[in-house]
Design an enzyme around this catalytic site. Structure first.
Site, PDB file in Angstrom:
ATOM      1  N   TRP A  25      34.898  61.534   5.750  1.00  0.00           N
ATOM      2  CA  TRP A  25      34.020  60.486   5.526  1.00  0.00           C
ATOM      3  C   TRP A  25      34.267  59.885   4.096  1.00  0.00           C
ATOM      4  CZ3 TRP A  25      30.542  57.368   8.589  1.00  0.00           C
ATOM      5  CH2 TRP A  25      30.591  58.140  10.132  1.00  0.00           C
ATOM      6  N   VAL A  80      30.865  64.528   1.341  1.00  0.00           N
ATOM      7  CA  VAL A  80      29.908  63.244   0.708  1.00  0.00           C
ATOM      8  C   VAL A  80      28.892  62.984   1.716  1.00  0.00           C
ATOM      9  CG1 VAL A  80      31.539  61.206   0.776  1.00  0.00           C
ATOM     10  CG2 VAL A  80      29.381  61.361  -0.751  1.00  0.00           C
ATOM     11  N   HIS A  88      18.679  61.522   9.333  1.00  0.00           N
ATOM     12  CA  HIS A  88      19.935  61.923   9.458  1.00  0.00           C
ATOM     13  C   HIS A  88      20.280  62.726   8.217  1.00  0.00           C
ATOM     14  CE1 HIS A  88      23.985  62.661  11.296  1.00  0.00           C
ATOM     15  NE2 HIS A  88      24.265  62.035  10.219  1.00  0.00           N
TER      16      HIS A  88
END
Length: 157
Positions: A25, A80, A88
């Site tokens: 991500w 990250v 979440h």
């Protein structure tokens, strides 16, 4: 900036076998973290490096555990997580952090903690080791893992 007071960890780690486990991500941030890790490994004389891309930060502990068990001398976990509008963030941060600590304690293999947990994308960019970034957490996590490996090696002799 949290980087104030950071130690200077210079280790000769030639001969060490290191796995860098990096989340997929936030590509720009991750490319910076991986680059910092690679620079630190090269500076320490490490040539046996395996780079593995994890689906996300939640997957870092399991892949780190597998590489620690596979005989790597050190593992560097890079990821990250940027806060969003739901809980979440807290769940993934806690699970990944606790899992990575458990990997190190359960296996005795140093795990460099390069998991950024940021409120904003700018905070992540500031820590990614990119040109103009005031901090390089990929390098710092790698140096910490190598310094720990170096100390542990002296105990085994």
């Amino acid at each position: 900036m949290s980087g104030a007071g950071a130690p200077s960890l210079q280790v000769d780690a030639a001969g060490a076998r290191v796995a860098v486990i990096a989340s997929s991500w936030h590509t720009v941030v991750m490319d910076g973290l991986v680059g910092g890790a690679q620079r630190a490994l090269a500076d320490a004389g490490v040539t046996d490096v395996t780079l593995v891309r994890a689906a996300g930060s939640f997957e870092l502990p399991l892949l780190s555990l597998a590489h620690a068990r596979a005989g790597f001398d050190a593992v560097v976990a890079l990821g990250v997580i940027i806060r969003g509008g739901t809980p979440h963030f807290e769940y993934v941060c806690a699970a990944a952090t606790d899992g990575l600590a458990r990997v190190a304690l359960d296996t005795g293999v140093p795990v460099g903690f390069g998991l950024l947990t940021c409120d904003t994308e700018q905070q992540a960019l500031d820590r990614a080791g990119l040109p103009g970034s005031p901090e390089d957490k990929g390098r710092e996590a790698t140096e910490a893992a190598l310094a720990t490996w170096s100390v542990l090696r002296t105990l085994a002799d």
